[in-house]
Design a protein around this motif. Sequence first.
Motif, PDB file in Angstrom:
ATOM      1  N   CYS A   1      41.097  40.902  48.931  1.00  0.00           N
ATOM      2  CA  CYS A   1      42.146  40.048  48.367  1.00  0.00           C
ATOM      3  C   CYS A   1      43.507  40.374  48.987  1.00  0.00           C
ATOM      4  O   CYS A   1      44.284  39.469  49.307  1.00  0.00           O
ATOM      5  CB  CYS A   1      42.210  40.201  46.853  1.00  0.00           C
ATOM      6  SG  CYS A   1      40.822  39.437  45.988  1.00  0.00           S
TER       7      CYS A   1
ATOM      8  N   ASP B   1      45.862  31.723  42.504  1.00  0.00           N
ATOM      9  CA  ASP B   1      46.053  31.582  41.053  1.00  0.00           C
ATOM     10  C   ASP B   1      45.457  30.278  40.544  1.00  0.00           C
ATOM     11  O   ASP B   1      44.781  30.246  39.516  1.00  0.00           O
ATOM     12  CB  ASP B   1      47.535  31.640  40.695  1.00  0.00           C
ATOM     13  CG  ASP B   1      48.142  33.012  40.893  1.00  0.00           C
ATOM     14  OD1 ASP B   1      47.403  34.014  40.953  1.00  0.00           O
ATOM     15  OD2 ASP B   1      49.387  33.078  41.008  1.00  0.00           O
TER      16      ASP B   1
ATOM     17  N   GLY C   1      41.693  30.450  40.304  1.00  0.00           N
ATOM     18  CA  GLY C   1      41.188  31.243  39.186  1.00  0.00           C
ATOM     19  C   GLY C   1      40.981  32.716  39.469  1.00  0.00           C
ATOM     20  O   GLY C   1      40.320  33.403  38.690  1.00  0.00           O
ATOM     21  N   TYR C   2      41.522  33.231  40.587  1.00  0.00           N
ATOM     22  CA  TYR C   2      41.480  34.682  40.791  1.00  0.00           C
ATOM     23  C   TYR C   2      42.166  35.313  39.574  1.00  0.00           C
ATOM     24  O   TYR C   2      43.151  34.772  39.060  1.00  0.00           O
ATOM     25  CB  TYR C   2      42.273  35.078  42.036  1.00  0.00           C
ATOM     26  CG  TYR C   2      41.650  34.748  43.371  1.00  0.00           C
ATOM     27  CD1 TYR C   2      41.224  35.772  44.206  1.00  0.00           C
ATOM     28  CD2 TYR C   2      41.527  33.443  43.819  1.00  0.00           C
ATOM     29  CE1 TYR C   2      40.678  35.496  45.461  1.00  0.00           C
ATOM     30  CE2 TYR C   2      40.987  33.153  45.059  1.00  0.00           C
ATOM     31  CZ  TYR C   2      40.568  34.188  45.872  1.00  0.00           C
ATOM     32  OH  TYR C   2      40.044  33.907  47.109  1.00  0.00           O
ATOM     33  N   THR C   3      41.667  36.440  39.129  1.00  0.00           N
ATOM     34  CA  THR C   3      42.280  37.090  37.979  1.00  0.00           C
ATOM     35  C   THR C   3      42.752  38.489  38.348  1.00  0.00           C
ATOM     36  O   THR C   3      42.059  39.233  39.043  1.00  0.00           O
ATOM     37  CB  THR C   3      41.293  37.192  36.799  1.00  0.00           C
ATOM     38  OG1 THR C   3      40.130  37.899  37.224  1.00  0.00           O
ATOM     39  CG2 THR C   3      40.889  35.811  36.302  1.00  0.00           C
ATOM     40  N   PHE C   4      43.944  38.794  37.892  1.00  0.00           N
ATOM     41  CA  PHE C   4      44.553  40.095  38.150  1.00  0.00           C
ATOM     42  C   PHE C   4      45.163  40.607  36.849  1.00  0.00           C
ATOM     43  O   PHE C   4      45.652  39.817  36.035  1.00  0.00           O
ATOM     44  CB  PHE C   4      45.630  39.978  39.237  1.00  0.00           C
ATOM     45  CG  PHE C   4      45.095  39.541  40.567  1.00  0.00           C
ATOM     46  CD1 PHE C   4      44.481  40.450  41.423  1.00  0.00           C
ATOM     47  CD2 PHE C   4      45.188  38.212  40.969  1.00  0.00           C
ATOM     48  CE1 PHE C   4      43.979  40.050  42.649  1.00  0.00           C
ATOM     49  CE2 PHE C   4      44.691  37.803  42.198  1.00  0.00           C
ATOM     50  CZ  PHE C   4      44.081  38.728  43.034  1.00  0.00           C
ATOM     51  N   ARG C   5      45.188  41.922  36.692  1.00  0.00           N
ATOM     52  CA  ARG C   5      45.714  42.533  35.463  1.00  0.00           C
ATOM     53  C   ARG C   5      47.113  42.061  35.116  1.00  0.00           C
ATOM     54  O   ARG C   5      47.431  41.909  33.940  1.00  0.00           O
ATOM     55  CB  ARG C   5      45.747  44.062  35.593  1.00  0.00           C
ATOM     56  CG  ARG C   5      44.420  44.727  35.465  1.00  0.00           C
ATOM     57  CD  ARG C   5      44.601  46.227  35.413  1.00  0.00           C
ATOM     58  NE  ARG C   5      45.218  46.727  36.625  1.00  0.00           N
ATOM     59  CZ  ARG C   5      44.700  47.666  37.395  1.00  0.00           C
ATOM     60  NH1 ARG C   5      43.561  48.214  37.072  1.00  0.00           N
ATOM     61  NH2 ARG C   5      45.318  48.059  38.475  1.00  0.00           N
TER      62      ARG C   5
ATOM     63  N   GLY D   1      48.446  39.220  35.767  1.00  0.00           N
ATOM     64  CA  GLY D   1      48.511  37.794  35.492  1.00  0.00           C
ATOM     65  C   GLY D   1      48.638  36.863  36.681  1.00  0.00           C
ATOM     66  O   GLY D   1      48.447  35.661  36.529  1.00  0.00           O
ATOM     67  N   SER D   2      48.962  37.380  37.853  1.00  0.00           N
ATOM     68  CA  SER D   2      49.059  36.501  39.023  1.00  0.00           C
ATOM     69  C   SER D   2      48.791  37.303  40.292  1.00  0.00           C
ATOM     70  O   SER D   2      48.947  38.532  40.314  1.00  0.00           O
ATOM     71  CB  SER D   2      50.444  35.852  39.122  1.00  0.00           C
ATOM     72  OG  SER D   2      51.416  36.803  39.531  1.00  0.00           O
TER      73      SER D   2
ATOM     74  N   TRP E   1      50.222  41.135  41.221  1.00  0.00           N
ATOM     75  CA  TRP E   1      49.281  42.168  41.662  1.00  0.00           C
ATOM     76  C   TRP E   1      49.656  42.674  43.047  1.00  0.00           C
ATOM     77  O   TRP E   1      49.740  43.877  43.277  1.00  0.00           O
ATOM     78  CB  TRP E   1      47.853  41.615  41.669  1.00  0.00           C
ATOM     79  CG  TRP E   1      46.875  42.526  42.333  1.00  0.00           C
ATOM     80  CD1 TRP E   1      46.314  43.652  41.796  1.00  0.00           C
ATOM     81  CD2 TRP E   1      46.361  42.420  43.664  1.00  0.00           C
ATOM     82  NE1 TRP E   1      45.479  44.247  42.709  1.00  0.00           N
ATOM     83  CE2 TRP E   1      45.488  43.515  43.871  1.00  0.00           C
ATOM     84  CE3 TRP E   1      46.552  41.515  44.699  1.00  0.00           C
ATOM     85  CZ2 TRP E   1      44.812  43.710  45.067  1.00  0.00           C
ATOM     86  CZ3 TRP E   1      45.868  41.711  45.885  1.00  0.00           C
ATOM     87  CH2 TRP E   1      45.011  42.803  46.058  1.00  0.00           C
TER      88      TRP E   1
END
Length: 153
Positions: free
Chosen positions: A93, A116, A119-123, A125-126, A130
């Motif tokens: 990523c 974003d 739908g990639y997810t990161f702690r 929020g974006s 990250w």
Amino acid sequence: MLTLADIDLHDAEALLARHGLGLERVADAAAIPGCYWGEPEAGVIGEKVYARGDTPVHSLLHEACHLIVAPAERRASIHTDASDSQAEEDAVCYLQILLADQLPGVGSERLMDDMDAWGYTFRLGSARAWFERDAEDARGWLAVHDLLRSEAT
């Protein structure tokens, strides 16, 4: 969502070629070989990335980065599922964001927005949060594997 049809195909081919990879353009509506996430996402087989005109650029770069980070002895046997670990996934990523700046008309800002939207997810929020504030592990993984030196420029 920026797609392969929105950018110069030759730019994408040249970027992948710099990493010893080939880009195989798949005909519109044809099945994408080596596709893990379902079409129109990019596919990988060996040292080739497969994509159609409607394939998102973030997907093309993500799958290419899986091949870039894979050791040579593993790369040749990759078919469809290229992920080896969560640490490698994070590194992929991070690297795809760096490589986006090497594609005219793309850039890291646009790529992170598309990540974003997909739908990639990161702690945090974006993708941007990250990348800027929580990706030390990914940078470290890439550094240990000597994959940062040429990508930062």
